[in-house]
Design a protein around this motif. Structure first.
Motif, PDB file in Angstrom:
ATOM      1  N   ARG A 191       0.835  -1.206   0.000  1.00 60.95           N
ATOM      2  CA  ARG A 191       0.000   0.000   0.000  1.00 60.95           C
ATOM      3  C   ARG A 191       0.871   1.258   0.000  1.00 60.95           C
ATOM      4  O   ARG A 191       0.546   2.275  -0.635  1.00 60.95           O
ATOM      5  CB  ARG A 191      -0.914  -0.027   1.234  1.00 60.95           C
ATOM      6  N   HIS A 192       1.981   1.210   0.741  1.00 61.31           N
ATOM      7  CA  HIS A 192       2.932   2.323   0.782  1.00 61.31           C
ATOM      8  C   HIS A 192       3.429   2.630  -0.634  1.00 61.31           C
ATOM      9  O   HIS A 192       3.509   3.808  -1.046  1.00 61.31           O
ATOM     10  CB  HIS A 192       4.101   1.952   1.700  1.00 61.31           C
ATOM     11  N   CYS A 193       3.742   1.575  -1.375  1.00 61.30           N
ATOM     12  CA  CYS A 193       4.240   1.768  -2.749  1.00 61.30           C
ATOM     13  C   CYS A 193       3.135   2.282  -3.666  1.00 61.30           C
ATOM     14  O   CYS A 193       3.365   3.197  -4.471  1.00 61.30           O
ATOM     15  CB  CYS A 193       4.790   0.449  -3.280  1.00 61.30           C
ATOM     16  N   GLU A 194       1.944   1.696  -3.545  1.00 57.33           N
ATOM     17  CA  GLU A 194       0.829   2.084  -4.405  1.00 57.33           C
ATOM     18  C   GLU A 194       0.467   3.559  -4.229  1.00 57.33           C
ATOM     19  O   GLU A 194       0.126   4.251  -5.206  1.00 57.33           O
ATOM     20  CB  GLU A 194      -0.393   1.225  -4.100  1.00 57.33           C
ATOM     21  N   ARG A 195       0.534   4.041  -2.995  1.00 56.96           N
ATOM     22  CA  ARG A 195       0.115   5.421  -2.704  1.00 56.96           C
ATOM     23  C   ARG A 195       1.273   6.409  -2.744  1.00 56.96           C
ATOM     24  O   ARG A 195       1.099   7.581  -2.429  1.00 56.96           O
ATOM     25  CB  ARG A 195      -0.574   5.454  -1.333  1.00 56.96           C
ATOM     26  N   ARG A 196       2.447   5.898  -3.082  1.00 55.53           N
ATOM     27  CA  ARG A 196       3.635   6.748  -3.235  1.00 55.53           C
ATOM     28  C   ARG A 196       3.942   7.551  -1.965  1.00 55.53           C
ATOM     29  O   ARG A 196       4.235   8.749  -2.006  1.00 55.53           O
ATOM     30  CB  ARG A 196       3.464   7.703  -4.433  1.00 55.53           C
ATOM     31  N   TYR A 197       3.850   6.859  -0.827  1.00 53.03           N
ATOM     32  CA  TYR A 197       4.223   7.494   0.437  1.00 53.03           C
ATOM     33  C   TYR A 197       5.740   7.706   0.471  1.00 53.03           C
ATOM     34  O   TYR A 197       6.489   7.053  -0.268  1.00 53.03           O
ATOM     35  CB  TYR A 197       3.821   6.624   1.624  1.00 53.03           C
ATOM     36  N   GLN A 198       6.172   8.561   1.349  1.00 51.79           N
ATOM     37  CA  GLN A 198       7.607   8.810   1.514  1.00 51.79           C
ATOM     38  C   GLN A 198       8.196   7.802   2.502  1.00 51.79           C
ATOM     39  O   GLN A 198       7.478   7.151   3.255  1.00 51.79           O
ATOM     40  CB  GLN A 198       7.840  10.240   2.007  1.00 51.79           C
ATOM     41  N   GLY A 199       9.515   7.701   2.483  1.00 54.64           N
ATOM     42  CA  GLY A 199      10.188   6.799   3.404  1.00 54.64           C
ATOM     43  C   GLY A 199      10.170   5.366   2.901  1.00 54.64           C
ATOM     44  O   GLY A 199       9.761   5.077   1.776  1.00 54.64           O
ATOM     45  N   GLY A 200      10.638   4.450   3.752  1.00 56.30           N
ATOM     46  CA  GLY A 200      10.750   3.051   3.370  1.00 56.30           C
ATOM     47  C   GLY A 200       9.429   2.313   3.456  1.00 56.30           C
ATOM     48  O   GLY A 200       8.695   2.446   4.447  1.00 56.30           O
TER      49      GLY A 200
ATOM     50  N   PRO B  27       9.616  -0.769   6.415  1.00 55.39           N
ATOM     51  CA  PRO B  27       9.416  -0.339   7.808  1.00 55.39           C
ATOM     52  C   PRO B  27       7.982   0.127   8.087  1.00 55.39           C
ATOM     53  O   PRO B  27       7.447  -0.103   9.165  1.00 55.39           O
ATOM     54  CB  PRO B  27      10.404   0.819   7.979  1.00 55.39           C
ATOM     55  N   PHE B  28       7.362   0.787   7.093  1.00 57.74           N
ATOM     56  CA  PHE B  28       5.970   1.209   7.262  1.00 57.74           C
ATOM     57  C   PHE B  28       5.058  -0.003   7.431  1.00 57.74           C
ATOM     58  O   PHE B  28       4.175  -0.021   8.280  1.00 57.74           O
ATOM     59  CB  PHE B  28       5.516   2.046   6.066  1.00 57.74           C
ATOM     60  N   GLY B  29       5.256  -1.008   6.597  1.00 61.53           N
ATOM     61  CA  GLY B  29       4.434  -2.206   6.691  1.00 61.53           C
ATOM     62  C   GLY B  29       4.568  -2.885   8.033  1.00 61.53           C
ATOM     63  O   GLY B  29       3.563  -3.298   8.640  1.00 61.53           O
ATOM     64  N   VAL B  30       5.784  -2.994   8.531  1.00 57.96           N
ATOM     65  CA  VAL B  30       6.029  -3.616   9.839  1.00 57.96           C
ATOM     66  C   VAL B  30       5.381  -2.799  10.948  1.00 57.96           C
ATOM     67  O   VAL B  30       4.703  -3.340  11.828  1.00 57.96           O
ATOM     68  CB  VAL B  30       7.547  -3.764  10.077  1.00 57.96           C
ATOM     69  N   ALA B  31       5.588  -1.479  10.917  1.00 58.07           N
ATOM     70  CA  ALA B  31       5.024  -0.617  11.960  1.00 58.07           C
ATOM     71  C   ALA B  31       3.495  -0.692  11.966  1.00 58.07           C
ATOM     72  O   ALA B  31       2.863  -0.790  13.027  1.00 58.07           O
ATOM     73  CB  ALA B  31       5.488   0.822  11.753  1.00 58.07           C
TER      74      ALA B  31
END
Length: 400
Positions: free
Chosen positions: A144-153, A156-160
């Motif tokens: 989801r982080h990649c799909e929405r073009r969030y910043q950062g890694g 780590p976002f997925g784990v958090a």
């Protein structure tokens, strides 16, 4: 709450079955399918209400509720079924149990949420990519982080996100269990058992993490493996749900001890089978890659038993590969062959048979105890015996 379809009962006066019901014979248990359907509905309604609360806090919190709804669908519902059956074994065929069914469903649902929280965190700890044939929760949020073009890694976002959502799921499990009080009037025995279950699975998880970094040559490898098996899974998956359900139904200490003598060996057989499937299971059935436990470095009873018959050179070979997530399929195959040739697989299959037989001997005693017998607090009829025997076989000899 008959043999095929449990009743759905709304909240009522808090009350548990009296111990005077415990001498009655239960002719038939509710079917696993009907229990799973009832509990799934309770969980769905509860989580939908929570999702609305999250959304009211922030539109960004929509993902939390949806993730929990998605993750809790499609499970085996083993623990809810066993809690429900534990309750039935305690109250027998007393008809007053029908009005308590709603509370039992909520208590059972709370166990499934506790299990979901444990799985979410377990997948993070084990770096698992899949769960039930789908991406694990931390991998979903990573994507989801990649799909929405969030910043950062992304990782780590997925784990958090998974850690936080797992924590939320654990909190909701407690909330749903407390909600069941409005119908059941939770006893001190039930509260204590619930706390013990929660403690044991968390301590068992730590013991599992520790075992994975202990050298294979460690003299306590076998003892450690049985500790992890018993506390992370066997007790929490089978014995303790049965005991908690029985306590909610008013079981006394003698009946709880009887049920424990059935539940613990069956839980051990269940987890021993899980250890076999973690190495030898069919990915199409398990939803996990072949040899997943080898890549994750699990120090299971299967590994411990195999180590007994391996040469120092073979132990070194296994130690260099166990826990390497980048092992090729061929290297995994070499390890699998070693576990078979060492006699480790045969030893575990023998343990499973022994534990399975031990559990069956207990329920067969319940079936032979007459209605006025003092030899067993738990008394079941032929249909209930058949249900328990079939369920025990399914847990001990399943393919997924």
């Amino acid at each position: 709450m008959g043999a095929d379809a449990p009743s759905t009962v709304g909240a009522g006066a808090a009350e548990t079955a009296e111990s005077s019901h415990q001498n009655s014979t239960i002719d038939a248990l509710d079917s696993p399918e009907s229990i799973a359907a009832e509990v799934s509905t309770r969980i769905e309604v509860f989580l939908e209400s929570k999702a609305a609360e999250f959304l009211a806090i922030s539109p960004d919190a929509h993902d939390i509720g949806q993730a929990l709804l998605d993750f809790t669908r499609g499970g085996k519902m083993i623990r809810p079924v066993l809690l429900w059956w534990g309750f039935q074994l305690a109250v027998g065929d007393d008809q007053s149990r029908d009005r308590l069914a709603g509370g039992v469903a909520e208590a059972a649902g709370s166990l499934e949420l506790l299990h979901a929280a444990a799985l979410i965190h377990d997948d993070v700890i084990d770096h698992s990519d899949t769960r039930r044939g789908k991406p694990s929760l931390h991998r979903r949020f990573e994507a989801r982080h990649c799909e929405r073009r969030y910043q950062g890694g992304a990782e780590p976002f997925g784990v958090a996100a998974a850690i936080v959502i797992g924590d939320i799921c654990l909190a909701l499990s407690e909330e749903l269990f407390e909600k069941s009080q409005t119908v059941l009037g939770i006893t001190s025995s039930a509260r204590s058992l619930r706390a013990t279950l929660r403690r044991d699975v968390m301590v068992g998880q730590y013991l599992d993490v520790l075992a994975e970094v202990v050298p294979l040559e460690d003299e306590r490898i076998g003892e450690r493996a049985w500790e992890v098996l018993s506390y992370k899974s066997a007790k929490y998956s089978v014995e303790q749900p049965l005991l908690l359900g029985a306590a909610l139904g008013g079981a006394d200490e003698d009946q709880l001890a009887e049920i424990s003598r059935f539940g613990l060996p069956l839980g051990q057989a269940f987890q021993l089978r899980d250890d076999v499937l973690g190495v030898f299971g069919d990915p199409a059935a398990t939803g996990k890659p072949a040899g997943d436990d080898i890549r994750e470095g699990k120090r299971t009873v299967l590994i411990a038993e195999s180590m007994k018959n391996l040469s120092p050179k073979q132990v070194q070979f296994m130690a260099e590969r166990l826990g390497d997530p980048n092992l090729s399929d061929a290297e995994v195959g070499e390890c699998v062959a070693m576990l078979t040739e060492s006699g480790g697989l045969d030893a575990v299959e023998s343990f499973i048979r022994t534990k399975y037989d031990e559990a069956l001997s207990v329920v067969r005693q319940w079936a032979t105890a007459g209605p006025h017998s003092d030899t067993a607090r738990t008394k079941i009829g032929p249909t209930a015996l058949d249900q328990l025997e079939r369920f025990a076989e399914a847990l001990s000899y399943r393919r997924s």
